[in-house]
Write an enzyme that holds these catalytic residues in place. Structure first.
Site, PDB file in Angstrom:
ATOM      1  N   PRO A   1       0.743  -1.266   0.251  1.00 55.39           N
ATOM      2  CA  PRO A   1      -0.269   0.228   0.011  1.00 55.39           C
ATOM      3  C   PRO A   1       1.146   1.307  -0.127  1.00 55.39           C
ATOM      4  O   PRO A   1       2.080   1.480   0.314  1.00 55.39           O
ATOM      5  CB  PRO A   1      -0.602  -0.014   1.803  1.00 55.39           C
ATOM      6  CG  PRO A   1      -0.599  -1.612   1.652  1.00 55.39           C
ATOM      7  CD  PRO A   1       1.088  -1.906   1.358  1.00 55.39           C
ATOM      8  N   TYR A   2      -0.173   2.259  -0.778  1.00 51.48           N
ATOM      9  CA  TYR A   2       1.043   4.062  -0.478  1.00 51.48           C
ATOM     10  C   TYR A   2       0.032   4.870   0.430  1.00 51.48           C
ATOM     11  O   TYR A   2      -1.219   4.520  -0.161  1.00 51.48           O
ATOM     12  CB  TYR A   2       1.467   4.002  -2.110  1.00 51.48           C
ATOM     13  CG  TYR A   2       1.351   5.822  -2.276  1.00 51.48           C
ATOM     14  CD1 TYR A   2       2.856   5.613  -2.049  1.00 51.48           C
ATOM     15  CD2 TYR A   2       0.339   6.575  -2.513  1.00 51.48           C
ATOM     16  CE1 TYR A   2       3.482   7.656  -1.638  1.00 51.48           C
ATOM     17  CE2 TYR A   2       0.830   7.670  -2.817  1.00 51.48           C
ATOM     18  CZ  TYR A   2       2.106   8.054  -2.663  1.00 51.48           C
ATOM     19  OH  TYR A   2       2.223   9.263  -2.328  1.00 51.48           O
TER      20      TYR A   2
END
Lengths: 70, 70, 70, 70, 70, 70
Positions: free
Chosen positions: F2-3
């Site tokens: 994830p970012y």
């Protein structure tokens, strides 16, 4: 050369409304900052109401509460 | 540890073309800045042509004008 | 009409390196997807190492560990 | 007034999991920085695995390798 | 609940001009889409001209060419 | 993979508070979605109060009103 990113919930904005957002956002950059419209980019992203939260709740939940008059 | 976000209009980019963008963007970060590819993240977002504007017009409208030779 | 946003840690990238990123990212969009370079926009953002985390740690902390050979 | 954007690969996150991310991200801003939850906005974007790259490869490819035990 | 992110080059926009962008962008969301201004967020980011590229060149280079009449 | 991008107003968040946001945001992705912390990236951006608007007003103006008890 401005870049404008508009994120809204996906709740039925029409193509005409989105075209109007693009026209007005571009004109705003020209009128307020003297930017060149030719290189002004506007990107609209429509986000599912399950994926947008305010005050710790999804918009899906808030819309249901509004309908129930909560 | 770079993060690269590529936004393009949704007009039929293939899985192979997107894989090529990811390969090249990653290699660019390694070759130009010496970044570690293992933590280089690339995210491609494809945007409906109704939702992308340049020069105050949607890409949908611009594509129609191009077809008509305007 | 692509828009490319590159986020890197602020650790001394030179103006020439950033110009090279812009050149290569633009060429990539032309060569891989046939995009028009004239409307290809690249925006580089340099982020303080205190403000970037990987694996739950800031880059500031990771750089210190690397120096100490951790 | 914080704005939190979470990008994940589109691999079946449920509405309940996304609601939990929104709850926890909002609480985090309140507890760590004393922010007002009423104006804390969280937007989750789910990205196709063909469109997300790490280490120069798409997640689509990495998932296949994981299944094959590579 | 819209979120609007405006990226411009850092070339001396005044506090008053930025306040005007915020006023107009918010009014636009109200007038075009009937959004609630209370939860409309506008974030302006000003980017160094070395870090912004169009047509494969930095804005720093383009501004010098404009001054020289190129 | 994830970012997470957290945007806050630049009002004195300490390095320790930012490290805590990074720790908690990473743990959240692990606990809620089973993500790998090693490739979870968190980027915090601090925005000048002149550049952030809510309800059509800059945070600079809102902070002054709060001090005056408006």
């Amino acid at each position: 050369m401005p870049y404008i990113n508009i994120k809204i919930t996906k709740e039925g904005a029409t193509a005409e409304q989105k075209a109007e957002l693009i026209r007005r956002a571009t004109r705003m950059m020209v009128e307020v900052l003297g930017k060149d419209p030719a290189t002004t980019v506007v990107v609209i992203e429509e986000i599912d109401t399950d994926n947008w939260g305010v005050a710790g709740e999804t918009i899906t939940v808030r819309r249901k509460q509004q309908k129930r008059g909560v």
